[in-house]
Design a protein around this motif. Structure first.
Motif, PDB file in Angstrom:
ATOM      1  N   ASP A 147      25.534  66.330  19.502  1.00  0.00           N
ATOM      2  CA  ASP A 147      25.875  66.660  18.120  1.00  0.00           C
ATOM      3  C   ASP A 147      24.792  66.160  17.168  1.00  0.00           C
ATOM      4  OD1 ASP A 147      27.837  67.503  15.997  1.00  0.00           O
ATOM      5  OD2 ASP A 147      27.736  65.357  15.542  1.00  0.00           O
ATOM      6  N   ARG A 151      22.250  68.491  14.740  1.00  0.00           N
ATOM      7  CA  ARG A 151      22.154  68.279  13.295  1.00  0.00           C
ATOM      8  C   ARG A 151      20.730  67.909  12.885  1.00  0.00           C
ATOM      9  NH1 ARG A 151      24.855  64.099  11.532  1.00  0.00           N
ATOM     10  NH2 ARG A 151      25.533  63.223  13.517  1.00  0.00           N
ATOM     11  N   ASP A 154      18.721  71.150  12.707  1.00  0.00           N
ATOM     12  CA  ASP A 154      19.221  72.132  11.741  1.00  0.00           C
ATOM     13  C   ASP A 154      18.723  71.759  10.343  1.00  0.00           C
ATOM     14  OD1 ASP A 154      20.560  73.933  10.192  1.00  0.00           O
ATOM     15  OD2 ASP A 154      22.557  73.474  10.975  1.00  0.00           O
ATOM     16  N   HIS A 157      20.940  71.301   7.090  1.00  0.00           N
ATOM     17  CA  HIS A 157      21.773  70.117   6.901  1.00  0.00           C
ATOM     18  C   HIS A 157      20.884  68.873   6.821  1.00  0.00           C
ATOM     19  CE1 HIS A 157      24.763  72.973   8.396  1.00  0.00           C
ATOM     20  NE2 HIS A 157      25.685  72.204   7.853  1.00  0.00           N
ATOM     21  N   PRO A 160      20.643  63.257  10.409  1.00  0.00           N
ATOM     22  CA  PRO A 160      21.725  62.347  10.812  1.00  0.00           C
ATOM     23  C   PRO A 160      21.504  60.966  10.201  1.00  0.00           C
ATOM     24  CG  PRO A 160      20.924  63.597  12.689  1.00  0.00           C
ATOM     25  CD  PRO A 160      19.980  63.879  11.566  1.00  0.00           C
TER      26      PRO A 160
END
Length: 236
Positions: A147, A151, A154, A157, A160
């Motif tokens: 996950d 992120r 991407d 977004h 993290p």
């Protein structure tokens, strides 16, 4: 390995203990004069090697990192969406992140311990690379790794929110806009100034508990959009 064995303070004490034990053995088997002549040599060698590798050698490596470890330019590149790694043929393979499929493999070590490994396999060539490996009791951590990696890659977004990326959040346009709007709801140096004692005693255990209890199977797989009709083909 050799350098770290003498630079590390704990190992230095171990080697010093061994050298001192050698000195005592020489004294016990011969006499104090022979012990001083022959038994002190290992002690001097250990001390000199420790001082050399801990100070001048470390200073040299900090200013010349390529002396031992050569940067081959491999990694996960967020701005371009590319993944680059070395294959077993000692060749560099590069492909878009969206062309990789994740899977978790099960490994039994020669001495018995079992581990799980998160790997990415290139859909069209078969080349694969390992992302993370955990003990068999920590399999859920690999879901969190996957996950986090999705992120990270991407660009729509923010990055993290982890310690390793905190110093670079302001360099990523999406993350800088996100933080500038106050959506992070944390100070810019949150991880850098975190109370480590609290984190070890309370923060980290609570963090791991959330990972273990999180319903990972409810998350939408972002990679499915990289292949047309992937879900239909899987169910067929």
């Amino acid at each position: 390995m050799f350098a770290s064995g003498f630079a590390d303070m704990f190992l230095f004490k171990f080697w010093l203990f061994c050298a001192f034990a050698t000195f005592l053995i020489v004294v016990f088997k011969t006499d104090i004069v022979s012990g001083l002549v022959h038994g002190t040599f290992p002690i001097l060698v250990v001390v000199c090697l420790h001082l050399f590798f801990r100070y001048p050698f470390t200073w040299f490596l900090e200013r010349n990192p390529d002396f031992i470890v050569k940067d081959l330019g491999c990694g996960f590149f967020r701005p371009t969406g590319m993944v680059k790694f070395r294959t077993w043929r000692e060749e560099t393979f590069e492909a878009p992140f969206i062309e990789f499929d994740p899977y978790i493999s099960y490994h039994v070590q020669p001495k018995g311990p079992v581990s799980y490994k998160l790997q990415l396999r290139h859909r069209y060539s078969g080349w694969q690379t390992a992302v993370a490996e955990v003990h068999s009791t920590q399999k859920e951590e690999l879901y969190a790794h996957w996950d986090e990696l999705q992120r990270y890659m991407d660009v729509s977004h923010p990055l993290p929110d982890i310690p390793a990326l905190e110093p670079y959040r302001h360099l990523d346009p999406t993350t800088a806009e996100y933080d500038g709007a106050g959506k992070r709801q944390r100070p810019s140096d949150y991880w850098a100034t975190l109370d480590l004692e609290w984190w070890e005693q309370e923060g980290y255990p609570a963090h791991m508990e959330k990972i273990r209890n999180f319903p990972w199977d409810t998350l939408e797989d972002q990679m499915q959009y990289s292949v047309s009709n992937l879900n239909e083909a899987t169910m067929a």
